[in-house]
Design an enzyme around this catalytic site. Structure first.
Site, PDB file in Angstrom:
ATOM      1  CB  SER A  18      -0.959  -0.001   1.196  1.00 48.79           C
ATOM      2  OG  SER A  18      -0.257   0.260   2.389  1.00 48.79           O
ATOM      3  CE  LYS A  20      -3.502   2.457   3.865  1.00 51.94           C
ATOM      4  NZ  LYS A  20      -2.907   1.179   4.279  1.00 51.94           N
TER       5      LYS A  20
END
Lengths: 155, 431
Positions: free
Chosen positions: A67, A104
């Protein structure tokens, strides 16, 4: 084969608090002239010291998934996570969202809104909503990657 | 003033740091060999899981799998404990670690103004740095600090820190504190007090001092004085004493009949004793092995036995202790008995530095070699987790299905152990 296994063993240790400096003979009684280099001997580089500001709050994590691949963080990379750091806008962070870990970038918006930003076009940003169980587990201070293990074919 | 820092449900909290999905799930941690419950989360306590409950009974009583069970992971618990202790040392003038999850803070010379806020900030810092919830009690004595920490843990209003600074607060706290829960009040004293109608800590602290001394001796008087605000218990003497005897003994998950199986366990206990000896830089003069049948099974033949061996020269090497223990086991082993428990005890423990070698039988070169092997063993097992490298005698031999090859399996059962998140690189994974 055997040598390789031994090296894996040694690499796997992770003493957070131990200083890893090159040892040198300091003092004792020495005959003859003192070494002219002696004045410079304290200058060693200790990566534990450089990369770990808060030893009791620092943990190592391994990246799984892709990601964050567009900023070069790939599966297998090592994260130095420092829980003592105050999360700031733009920080890369290990987050807990509804019972799961996720890596993230933090986007802190007006009105206490938080967005979790991936670095991969195939993933969507996540906005934290009311009712979500969310907290920042720790801020990633450094990413360590091996450059000898090529993951993607470049040419 | 004295502070007591106590981790909330320590083992369970350790497991939760790396498993946010279990934040509100009832969970328990099991003893060595996955025998019985040694730690329970608040949710598990609420469901009525009692401490010491055998694991198989837990599975019977809660078959729906709602309770998550972990094997004990002392590598993880030890690492988080060390981090917490380090933070306390950074913040408090002096710290005396009392157990894996408790520490006393010596707060001499720290003004009472702002102490409560300081304590709240300390607990918040430990939580933020390590993910571990801790409670802090601050009071004029160690026993009172323990009482205060209980209140800090129980009522969220204290924001993890309860300061017991004046007489009103002391009386109010002790009034509703059961006397049997007071640190230092054992079951015998507690029973005797109950008979006299003394049920709260305040009632005990209000008894005449002379009477307490007469009936409950020095230790009872010490507790009485502590509850009345005098800091008299000295921990410095307790914390650093080396143990004079070391024992490792366990009940087996099932019952054992074969010499070879018993031997595997006895070898492990002997190896454990050796590690403990080396950790405190000691050697022992004597090793004792004992085996017991299952006393709860009156229908079976009962047999208990023990035997000892004295070393010509005191030792702490795994090889010597395991060898001697296995020879002792051979001596006392009887066929046809269902064994439930075995143990190894070492005594005559003294400093390794004051070794008195036997004139005729001691071979310094051989001993040095053995000690080198042990140092390597301790170093690897310290880095990679306990029991990474063991002697062959410490493992079970398991034949493969075709009967041709033999596999070795570690004897200590930890089927449900979590990864060593903090000490083995790569075991903590983030998506």
């Amino acid at each position: 084969m055997r040598v390789k296994q031994m090296r894996t063993l040694i690499l796997y240790k992770s003493h957070v608090s131990v200083r890893l400096a090159l040892p040198y003979a300091d003092g004792g009684v020495q005959a003859g002239f003192p070494s002219p280099a002696q004045d410079y001997l304290s200058e060693t580089i200790d990566l534990n010291h450089e990369l770990i500001e808060h030893p009791s709050a620092t943990f190592y994590a391994r990246v799984v998934g892709d990601s964050m691949i567009e900023e070069g963080i790939a599966e297998g990379d090592l994260l130095v996570v420092d829980r003592a750091l105050e999360p700031e806008h733009g920080d890369l962070a290990v987050c807990c969202l509804n019972g799961e870990f996720t890596l993230k970038r933090l986007r802190l918006l007006d009105g206490n809104r938080v967005m979790l930003m991936p670095s991969n076009r195939r993933y969507r940003p996540i906005e934290i909503c009311e009712g979500d169980d969310f907290r920042v587990w720790g801020v990633v201070a450094y990413t360590i990657k091996s450059n000898r293990r090529r993951r993607t074919r470049l040419w | 003033m004295v502070g007591l820092v106590d981790c909330d449900n320590f083992f369970c909290s350790c497991e939760r740091v790396f498993r946010p999905d279990l934040a509100r799930v009832p969970l328990v941690v099991l003893s060595n060999n996955d025998g019985c419950v040694v730690a329970r989360s608040a949710e598990a306590k609420k469901m009525g899981v009692r401490e010491g409950l055998p694991y198989y009974q837990l599975l019977e009583q809660f078959p729906d799998g709602k309770i998550v069970a972990f094997s004990s992971n002392y590598t993880l618990y030890g690492d988080l404990s060390a981090r917490i202790m380090q933070i306390l040392r950074d913040e408090a003038p002096d710290v005396i670690q009392y157990s894996i999850d408790e520490a006393f803070l010596v707060l001499d010379g720290v003004g009472e103004d702002g102490l409560k806020q300081w304590g709240e900030r300390l607990c918040a810092k430990v939580l933020r740095y390590t993910g571990m919830p801790v409670s802090l009690g601050i009071a004029p004595s160690k026993t009172l600090a323990k009482v205060a920490s209980r209140y800090a843990k129980k009522y969220p209003g204290y924001r993890k820190c309860c300061l017991m600074a004046n007489e009103t607060q002391r009386r109010k706290a002790l009034e509703s504190f059961p006397v049997e829960d007071v640190w230092g009040i054992g079951r015998r004293i507690s029973a005797s007090l109950q008979m006299q109608g003394v049920t709260t800590a305040l009632q005990f602290a209000s008894l005449p001092k002379d009477m307490v001394r007469k009936r409950y001796h020095v230790t009872g008087e010490q507790t009485w004085r502590e509850l009345n605000g005098e800091d008299v218990i000295r921990l410095e003497c307790m914390s650093d004493t080396k143990k004079k005897t070391i024992m490792t003994s366990r009940s087996f998950p099932g019952m054992l009949t074969e010499m070879a199986d018993l031997g595997t366990h006895v070898a492990n206990y002997a190896a454990r004793c050796a590690v403990k000896l080396r950790r405190q830089q000691s050697v022992c003069e004597m090793v004792t092995v004992f085996i017991q049948s299952n006393h709860f099974r009156e229908d079976l033949l009962q047999y208990d036995a023990s035997a000892s061996h004295t070393f010509a020269t005191a030792t702490a090497t795994t090889g010597e202790l395991v060898n001697a223990s296995l020879r002792l086991l051979e001596k006392i082993y009887r066929q046809g008995i269902y064994y439930k428990r075995a143990g190894v005890m070492v005594s005559g423990v003294g400093s390794a530095l004051a070794l008195q070698p036997d004139l005729f039988e001691f071979n310094p070169a051989e001993r040095a070699k053995q000690m080198n092997v042990c140092a390597a063993l301790d170093s690897i097992n310290g880095r990679m987790g306990a029991d990474t490298v063991v002697l062959g005698a410490q493992q079970y031999r398991q034949k493969s299905a075709d009967g041709k090859s033999v596999k070795f399996v570690n004897a200590i059962r930890r089927a449900l152990k979590s990864p060593d998140y903090t000490t083995v690189l790569g075991s903590f994974e983030v998506c």
